[in-house]
Every structure is written in C-alpha cells, then in structure tokens.
Design a protein around this motif. Structure first.
Motif, PDB file in Angstrom:
ATOM      1  N   PRO A 462       0.968  -1.268  -0.007  1.00 36.81           N
ATOM      2  CA  PRO A 462      -0.043  -0.112   0.262  1.00 36.81           C
ATOM      3  C   PRO A 462       1.007   1.104  -0.091  1.00 36.81           C
ATOM      4  CG  PRO A 462       0.167  -0.921   2.230  1.00 36.81           C
ATOM      5  CD  PRO A 462       0.729  -1.736   1.182  1.00 36.81           C
ATOM      6  N   ILE A 463       0.342   2.077  -0.320  1.00 40.82           N
ATOM      7  CA  ILE A 463       1.152   3.557  -0.483  1.00 40.82           C
ATOM      8  C   ILE A 463       0.147   4.791  -0.359  1.00 40.82           C
ATOM      9  CG2 ILE A 463       0.925   3.515  -3.137  1.00 40.82           C
ATOM     10  CD1 ILE A 463       3.287   5.374  -3.414  1.00 40.82           C
ATOM     11  N   LYS A 464       0.324   5.706   0.473  1.00 37.41           N
ATOM     12  CA  LYS A 464      -0.439   6.814   0.448  1.00 37.41           C
ATOM     13  C   LYS A 464      -0.046   8.044   0.128  1.00 37.41           C
ATOM     14  CE  LYS A 464      -2.078   4.953   5.167  1.00 37.41           C
ATOM     15  NZ  LYS A 464      -2.050   4.911   6.566  1.00 37.41           N
ATOM     16  N   ASN A 465       1.444   8.500   0.208  1.00 40.59           N
ATOM     17  CA  ASN A 465       1.962   9.801  -0.116  1.00 40.59           C
ATOM     18  C   ASN A 465       3.074   9.359  -1.400  1.00 40.59           C
ATOM     19  OD1 ASN A 465       3.255  12.210  -0.494  1.00 40.59           O
ATOM     20  ND2 ASN A 465       2.929  12.846   1.549  1.00 40.59           N
ATOM     21  N   PRO A 466       2.541   9.374  -2.439  1.00 43.70           N
ATOM     22  CA  PRO A 466       3.306   8.913  -3.608  1.00 43.70           C
ATOM     23  C   PRO A 466       4.640   9.997  -3.969  1.00 43.70           C
ATOM     24  CG  PRO A 466       1.218   9.748  -4.374  1.00 43.70           C
ATOM     25  CD  PRO A 466       1.078   9.331  -3.011  1.00 43.70           C
ATOM     26  N   ARG A 482      12.203   2.652 -12.354  1.00 41.47           N
ATOM     27  CA  ARG A 482      11.024   1.584 -12.602  1.00 41.47           C
ATOM     28  C   ARG A 482      10.625   1.227 -11.416  1.00 41.47           C
ATOM     29  NH1 ARG A 482      11.694  -1.994 -17.715  1.00 41.47           N
ATOM     30  NH2 ARG A 482      12.271   0.356 -18.366  1.00 41.47           N
ATOM     31  N   LEU A 483       9.289   1.155 -11.164  1.00 41.42           N
ATOM     32  CA  LEU A 483       8.721   0.683  -9.936  1.00 41.42           C
ATOM     33  C   LEU A 483       7.555  -0.502 -10.647  1.00 41.42           C
ATOM     34  CD1 LEU A 483       7.790   3.538  -7.754  1.00 41.42           C
ATOM     35  CD2 LEU A 483       9.602   1.982  -7.482  1.00 41.42           C
ATOM     36  N   ARG A 484       7.745  -1.866 -10.305  1.00 44.38           N
ATOM     37  CA  ARG A 484       6.911  -2.780 -10.652  1.00 44.38           C
ATOM     38  C   ARG A 484       5.904  -3.198  -9.631  1.00 44.38           C
ATOM     39  NH1 ARG A 484      10.523  -6.883 -14.634  1.00 44.38           N
ATOM     40  NH2 ARG A 484      11.227  -4.867 -16.161  1.00 44.38           N
ATOM     41  N   THR A 485       4.533  -3.109  -9.990  1.00 47.58           N
ATOM     42  CA  THR A 485       3.366  -3.655  -9.222  1.00 47.58           C
ATOM     43  C   THR A 485       2.719  -4.887  -9.773  1.00 47.58           C
ATOM     44  OG1 THR A 485       1.939  -2.188 -10.582  1.00 47.58           O
ATOM     45  CG2 THR A 485       2.983  -1.021  -8.557  1.00 47.58           C
ATOM     46  N   ILE A 486       1.939  -5.392  -8.951  1.00 49.66           N
ATOM     47  CA  ILE A 486       1.364  -6.676  -9.170  1.00 49.66           C
ATOM     48  C   ILE A 486       0.113  -6.361 -10.532  1.00 49.66           C
ATOM     49  CG2 ILE A 486      -0.469  -8.448  -8.799  1.00 49.66           C
ATOM     50  CD1 ILE A 486       0.725  -8.242  -5.915  1.00 49.66           C
ATOM     51  N   GLU A 487       0.397  -7.019 -11.654  1.00 46.79           N
ATOM     52  CA  GLU A 487      -0.240  -6.818 -12.897  1.00 46.79           C
ATOM     53  C   GLU A 487      -1.822  -7.277 -12.670  1.00 46.79           C
ATOM     54  OE1 GLU A 487       0.486  -5.186 -15.255  1.00 46.79           O
ATOM     55  OE2 GLU A 487       2.456  -5.101 -14.530  1.00 46.79           O
ATOM     56  N   ARG A 488      -2.845  -6.860 -13.669  1.00 47.24           N
ATOM     57  CA  ARG A 488      -4.272  -7.095 -13.089  1.00 47.24           C
ATOM     58  C   ARG A 488      -4.245  -8.546 -12.913  1.00 47.24           C
ATOM     59  NH1 ARG A 488      -9.289  -4.906 -16.860  1.00 47.24           N
ATOM     60  NH2 ARG A 488     -10.967  -5.890 -15.710  1.00 47.24           N
ATOM     61  N   VAL A 500      -9.041  -1.238  -5.056  1.00 39.28           N
ATOM     62  CA  VAL A 500      -8.045  -1.177  -4.442  1.00 39.28           C
ATOM     63  C   VAL A 500      -6.718  -1.091  -5.123  1.00 39.28           C
ATOM     64  CG1 VAL A 500      -6.640  -1.602  -2.266  1.00 39.28           C
ATOM     65  CG2 VAL A 500      -9.271  -1.506  -2.246  1.00 39.28           C
ATOM     66  N   GLY A 501      -6.482  -2.209  -5.856  1.00 43.48           N
ATOM     67  CA  GLY A 501      -5.485  -2.823  -6.828  1.00 43.48           C
ATOM     68  C   GLY A 501      -5.200  -1.513  -7.707  1.00 43.48           C
ATOM     69  N   ASN A 502      -6.209  -1.063  -8.471  1.00 45.28           N
ATOM     70  CA  ASN A 502      -6.045  -0.070  -9.698  1.00 45.28           C
ATOM     71  C   ASN A 502      -5.576   1.249  -8.945  1.00 45.28           C
ATOM     72  OD1 ASN A 502      -6.996  -1.801 -11.784  1.00 45.28           O
ATOM     73  ND2 ASN A 502      -8.893  -1.158 -11.475  1.00 45.28           N
ATOM     74  N   ARG A 503      -6.199   1.441  -7.660  1.00 47.43           N
ATOM     75  CA  ARG A 503      -5.778   2.847  -6.962  1.00 47.43           C
ATOM     76  C   ARG A 503      -4.224   2.763  -6.593  1.00 47.43           C
ATOM     77  NH1 ARG A 503      -5.380   4.428  -1.843  1.00 47.43           N
ATOM     78  NH2 ARG A 503      -5.786   6.553  -1.295  1.00 47.43           N
ATOM     79  N   ASN A 504      -3.971   1.470  -6.046  1.00 49.43           N
ATOM     80  CA  ASN A 504      -2.438   1.429  -5.618  1.00 49.43           C
ATOM     81  C   ASN A 504      -1.473   1.599  -6.793  1.00 49.43           C
ATOM     82  OD1 ASN A 504      -2.291   1.029  -2.965  1.00 49.43           O
ATOM     83  ND2 ASN A 504      -2.355  -1.120  -2.563  1.00 49.43           N
ATOM     84  N   LYS A 505      -1.927   1.017  -8.150  1.00 49.65           N
ATOM     85  CA  LYS A 505      -1.001   0.902  -9.276  1.00 49.65           C
ATOM     86  C   LYS A 505      -0.914   2.535  -9.774  1.00 49.65           C
ATOM     87  CE  LYS A 505      -0.222  -1.141 -13.630  1.00 49.65           C
ATOM     88  NZ  LYS A 505      -0.682  -2.292 -14.539  1.00 49.65           N
ATOM     89  N   ARG A 506      -2.145   3.151  -9.725  1.00 49.92           N
ATOM     90  CA  ARG A 506      -2.023   4.713  -9.827  1.00 49.92           C
ATOM     91  C   ARG A 506      -1.187   5.471  -9.225  1.00 49.92           C
ATOM     92  NH1 ARG A 506      -7.604   3.824 -10.649  1.00 49.92           N
ATOM     93  NH2 ARG A 506      -8.104   5.055  -8.683  1.00 49.92           N
ATOM     94  N   LEU A 507      -1.094   5.035  -7.844  1.00 52.34           N
ATOM     95  CA  LEU A 507      -0.404   5.786  -6.987  1.00 52.34           C
ATOM     96  C   LEU A 507       1.115   5.627  -7.106  1.00 52.34           C
ATOM     97  CD1 LEU A 507      -2.441   5.724  -3.669  1.00 52.34           C
ATOM     98  CD2 LEU A 507      -2.122   7.621  -5.140  1.00 52.34           C
ATOM     99  N   TRP A 508       1.460   4.198  -7.216  1.00 54.72           N
ATOM    100  CA  TRP A 508       2.812   4.065  -7.510  1.00 54.72           C
ATOM    101  C   TRP A 508       3.293   4.587  -9.056  1.00 54.72           C
ATOM    102  CZ3 TRP A 508       6.169   2.746  -4.220  1.00 54.72           C
ATOM    103  CH2 TRP A 508       5.995   1.834  -3.001  1.00 54.72           C
ATOM    104  N   LYS A 509       2.419   4.757  -9.933  1.00 59.05           N
ATOM    105  CA  LYS A 509       2.719   5.227 -11.003  1.00 59.05           C
ATOM    106  C   LYS A 509       3.286   6.805 -10.946  1.00 59.05           C
ATOM    107  CE  LYS A 509       3.051   2.252 -14.309  1.00 59.05           C
ATOM    108  NZ  LYS A 509       4.001   1.850 -15.120  1.00 59.05           N
ATOM    109  N   LYS A 510       2.444   7.367  -9.806  1.00 54.06           N
ATOM    110  CA  LYS A 510       2.811   8.543  -9.552  1.00 54.06           C
ATOM    111  C   LYS A 510       4.095   9.004  -8.833  1.00 54.06           C
ATOM    112  CE  LYS A 510       0.420  12.749  -7.514  1.00 54.06           C
ATOM    113  NZ  LYS A 510      -0.788  13.196  -6.768  1.00 54.06           N
ATOM    114  N   ALA A 511       4.307   7.869  -7.960  1.00 50.55           N
ATOM    115  CA  ALA A 511       5.659   7.917  -7.200  1.00 50.55           C
ATOM    116  C   ALA A 511       6.946   7.589  -8.461  1.00 50.55           C
ATOM    117  CB  ALA A 511       5.784   6.819  -6.117  1.00 50.55           C
ATOM    118  N   GLU A 512       6.651   6.894  -9.300  1.00 53.76           N
ATOM    119  CA  GLU A 512       7.688   6.824 -10.240  1.00 53.76           C
ATOM    120  C   GLU A 512       8.025   7.952 -11.220  1.00 53.76           C
ATOM    121  OE1 GLU A 512       8.078   2.811 -12.742  1.00 53.76           O
ATOM    122  OE2 GLU A 512       6.969   4.293 -14.189  1.00 53.76           O
ATOM    123  N   LYS A 513       6.750   8.423 -11.311  1.00 53.53           N
ATOM    124  CA  LYS A 513       6.927   9.874 -12.141  1.00 53.53           C
ATOM    125  C   LYS A 513       7.835  10.783 -11.161  1.00 53.53           C
ATOM    126  CE  LYS A 513       4.244  13.591 -14.274  1.00 53.53           C
ATOM    127  NZ  LYS A 513       3.097  14.141 -14.565  1.00 53.53           N
TER     128      LYS A 513
END
Length: 566
Positions: A462-466, A482-488, A500-513
């Motif tokens: 889980p991630i709160k503050n990307p 590159r940050l790799r999350t669990i795929e769909r 929840v998984g889609n939200r986590n993935k979006r936040l991790w993508k934001k952290a990667e950016k």
C-alpha cells in the motif's frame, strides 16, 4: 589496388549480425566476396526444415491449413523429385551447422512424403552433412527419417524423447555407440515415460559416457530415478548439468553413501519436487560439487518448514564459495485458504539465515504462495552485509498466492542495500511504504555505493503519499527509474480487490513519475552526473518486408523479424 577481402575475417564480422537475417540476406546479394561468408552465417542455425524444403521446385503450401492447428501451414510436393531438383537444397544445407527439429520451432509442418521423396532423390545422402549440433524433439514427428539428419561429425546432440516405444530406446543406444567424439550431450526424457524405459535409457548413456573422451557437457533430465541410479549418475566425470523432473527418489536414502559424486556439476534443477526428503536425497551427494546454480521447484506450497529444510540442506551440502545463483519456487497452496494460513506458514528471516553463508551469491529468487512474515528490523542490514555481491534479489509472492506479506521493513530500511550492495540491479522484497522515516544526516554523510539498481518490485504494497515515497526512493537509489506492481491478472489470481489494486497502481505510477522528475532535476543541477544511468529501451518491432521470390540467396529463410512470440 583493391583491398583483399579475407573470407574468414568477413565471416567473423557477419557473425555479429546473426540475429539480423534481413541484413545478412542483403549483404549476400551485395557482391561475390560477401556472398559466401554472409550465407554461411545466415544458414548456420536452422530451426525447422521448411527453409530447406522451400528450395525444392515443386513444394507447395496448403494455405487453407492456416485456419487450423494454430496457424501452422502444411507443406507438400506437387511432383516427384529427381536428383537434379535438390541442387539448391544441397547448396544451402551444406552451410547448416546447428539444426533443430521441434514442432514449436516451425510455423510450417512438412509432410512425411517430402522426406520420403528426398530420401529417394538424394539416394541416401545426409541432408545436412556439415552439421555440428543436432536438436530433435520426438513430439515433432518424423522419427523414421532421423538417419537423414545424422551428420558424420556431430559434436553435440540434444534429444527430447517420449520413450513410448522400444525403437526410441534403440535410438538412444545407437547414438551413444555411433558418436565417440561428442563434446555436448543432452537427453530429456518425458515425465510420462515408464520407469523401466528411463532406467534402461540412462544405463545406455552411463555405459557410453566413459568412452566420450572429448565430453565437456552432459545434461540429463529424468523422472523418478532410483537412489542407486542417481548415485551411478553422480559418478560421471563430465556431468555438469543435471535436471530431474517430478523429483521423487524411489528407494530409501542411504545416509552412509560415499559423498564423492558430481565432481563437475555446476547446474542442478529439481523440478516438481514431491517432498523435502527428495531434495535431501539429491543434495546429500553434492558435497564435492562446484555448483554455480540450483533451481528447486515444488509441486505444492512452500511453507516455512519446507523452505527452512531446503535451505539447511543447501547450506550443509553445497559449496559456499562457488554458488552464485539460487531459485527456490514453491507451488500452489492447495488445501489452504487465507483463513487457515498463519504467520507460522510464512517464510521468516530465521528460515533465510542458512543462506547467509553464501557470500558470493549473485542472484536469489525465493517465491512462495504462503507469503513472508518479517519481524526483525535488522534483517535488511544482515542480508545486505552477507550478500554484498548480489545483483538480483527477489523475495516474492507467487501469482496464485492467497495471502499477503507482512513486513515491518520501511522505505528507509532499503537504505542498507544502497550502502552495502553496489552491484544490485533488481530488488523485490516486502516493505511498508506507508511508513517513511527520516533518513538521518549520519546516513546521508556516507557515500551511496549503488548506482545500478533501476527496477524495484513493490508488489501489492500500500502507498499513501506517492510524491514523498518517490522522493525518498530517488534519494536512496539514484538510478531507480522503474517501480513494478502486481499486474491485473496477478491481482485477480490473488483475489485482491480490483478497485484497491487499480488505485495502488496509479499511486505507484505517480511515485515513479516523481522519481524520474527528481532524477532529471538532479542531473540538470549537476548533482548526479557521477552516476551512470542505463535506461532499458523498449523492444522495437521490425516491420515485415515482402519476400523476394526472385532471390535464390536465402530461399526459405524468413528474413522478416516478425516473431509471433514477441
């Protein structure tokens, strides 16, 4: 005065283009000096017989078959062949050095009638007379025509046999007796073959192996071997690769067995292991082996108890200095569900401790469907201190796992890997990204040795503050991009909530950016110029080019890089 073109030098240059068939074909058409060396490289490795069959004047392809059998097209002849029809085939076939006959290697299925016609037209000639390495899968068919491909000077063979008939047993015996100068030998027997046939086939190999004076590599993949047969295999002086599928040792393990076997073994695969005892039966013979790589795969689970026993056996029987690669993969947790799995089933830091003795390890991949339970805050420092040369470290959940990993490791704890593991390139380890402690000045004052880690597997964390997480990770690993999350598909198999998984993935993508922005900002400011950043380019797809039917230089060779498997 023109510069003399030496064929040997040209061939050495062209060998760097062995994966670029289009360029090689173009070079072969450039001039007569290029033609021979370019064609030698272009035809040196041949997967399937269709390219040679396409050199015959009367060959046709059944395009109607494209709608069936996964797109495989059937190849047959319109007319009877005579010897003069095989001139072009001989011209190219003489250049083949490595021939592979596998069903999956060829999009075209050549009829047996084509081989039968060639057998008559060529009056028993060997189709690929100068081949040095032959790979053959009995499931591809055409076993009756195998003698046409047995070149006289083979130095390597790789046979995958079903052993469903005595004829294949006779083939193993004949191959072992015919070739005395083999350097590389690989036999893979089907897991469905009877124990008796496998035992007899192994005995043929054992009896012949001592006569192969030039043997450098011997690889066996067998099923359900007895302990006595395993011990006989261990005495082969040149065996350096051993694979046992459905590892289930038939017979009691004699603990008094002399530990003098496998003196040249550097690769061991134990696939579909039934129990820890099966692993112990094999590892008990490894005390004198210079093992470089061990791969252990279980049929079920991979609980804490199972993994700990395997790691202890590896610690006791494997050379601590030579082992550089370890893969231990659990199976599906059948009979368990998320309600019954407790932290006692999860792999712990204590289970991993026997592996800390392998200080030269370069790659560790441990996967379980029961998850990891880490309660020791100092474990990261211990791992990083023991595995200073590690390049890939993965402690991960299997895609079909139904549990989640629990870990007190924070984002800041990853700092130890940056300080102590300069060669680390890929990292997958459970950590809690919601807890981001401040990195003290005493840590920042020490030099960051790792500038190579570019990929971090964050899994389902889980991630709160990307933005903060991205900035901290960029500070710890300057080259991380590159940050790799669990795929769909993995999330669905894990049973995790999709939203929840889609939200986590979006936040991790934001952290990667945020990481990349920090990296670019640092480079502009001149702070990170000392780091070497290597970006992995996306694989380029080469557009297909129409086949030149008028060219006789590369008939049958597919010069379009349109590999359907990409």
């Amino acid at each position: 005065m023109p510069f003399p073109l030496i064929p040997e030098i040209l061939k050495t240059i062209f060998e760097n283009l062995i994966d670029d068939k289009r360029t090689l074909a173009s070079l072969a058409r450039t001039c007569s000096s290029f033609e021979g060396p370019a064609l030698d490289v272009l035809w040196s490795e041949l997967d399937g017989f269709y390219p040679l069959a396409n050199c015959l004047p009367s060959v046709v392809k059944n395009h109607e078959a494209k709608r069936m059998s996964f797109g495989v097209q059937l190849v047959k002849l319109k007319n009877t062949l005579i010897s003069s029809d095989c001139v072009r085939l001989r011209y190219y076939a003489s250049r083949v050095r490595h021939f592979t006959m596998e069903m999956k290697a060829d999009r075209y299925q050549v009829f047996d009638a084509v081989y039968a016609a060639l057998q008559v037209a060529m009056q028993g000639e060997i189709l690929i007379p100068n081949a040095r390495y032959l790979t053959w899968d009995s499931e591809s068919g055409h076993m009756a025509f195998l003698p046409m491909f047995l070149a006289p000077h083979l130095s390597g063979i790789n046979f995958k046999l079903s052993l469903q008939s005595d004829e294949q047993l006779s083939l193993v015996s004949a191959l072992c007796k015919r070739y005395h100068l083999l350097k590389e030998v690989t036999f893979t027997f089907s897991p469905h073959a009877s124990k008796d046939r496998q035992r007899r086939a192994v005995n043929f190999i054992l009896n012949s192996a001592y006569t192969w004076s030039n043997l450098k590599t011997l690889s066996l993949s067998v099923t359900n071997v007895t302990h006595s047969t395993l011990f006989e295999i261990s005495q082969l002086p040149h065996l350096n690769k051993l694979g046992i599928t459905e590892c289930s040792i038939d017979g009691l393990v004699n603990t008094l067995t002399p530990k003098v076997g496998f003196q040249a073994l550097n690769y061991l695969l134990l696939d579909e292991c039934q129990s820890v005892l099966d692993c112990a039966a094999v590892l008990n013979l490894m005390d004198n082996s210079p093992l470089h790589c061990i791969v252990v795969k279980f049929i079920e689970g991979g609980t804490s108890r199972v993994m700990k026993q395997v790691f202890l056996a590896i610690n006791q029987h494997c050379n601590h200095d030579t082992l550089v690669e370890l893969h231990c993969i659990g199976g599906e947790s059948e009979g368990h569900n998320i309600a019954t799995i407790s932290h006692q089933d999860m792999v712990t830091y204590g289970d991993l401790k026997p592996l800390l003795a392998f200080h030269n390890i370069r790659w560790i991949d441990i996967a379980t469907s029961f998850g990891f339970y880490f309660s020791d805050y100092d474990m990261i420092k211990s791992l990083a201190t023991s595995w200073k040369h590690v390049r890939k470290l993965k402690l991960r959940l299997l895609p079909f796992s139904r549990t989640k990993t629990r870990s007190p490791i924070s984002t800041g704890d990853l700092f130890h890997f940056a300080k102590l593991c300069p060669e680390l390139q890929e990292l997958a380890i459970p950590f809690d990204s919601t807890f981001i402690p401040e990195i003290g000045d005493n840590f920042l004052s020490k030099p960051i040795l790792n500038t190579k880690l570019s990929v971090l597997f964050v899994g389902d964390s889980p991630i709160k503050n990307p933005d903060l997480v991205g900035a901290k990770l960029s500070a710890i690993f300057p080259s991380l991009i590159r940050l790799r999350t669990i795929e769909r598909e993995e999330r669905d198999a894990l049973g995790f909530d999709e939203s929840v998984g889609n939200r986590n993935k979006r936040l991790w993508k934001k952290a990667e950016k945020k990481m990349i922005e920090t990296l670019i900002s640092g480079i502009k400011d001149g702070d990170l110029l000392k780091y070497t950043i290597k970006l992995e380019p996306e694989e380029e797809k080469v557009s297909s080019v129409a086949h030149d039917d008028d060219s006789e230089l590369y008939d049958g060779i597919d010069t379009d890089s349109d590999d359907e498997s990409e």
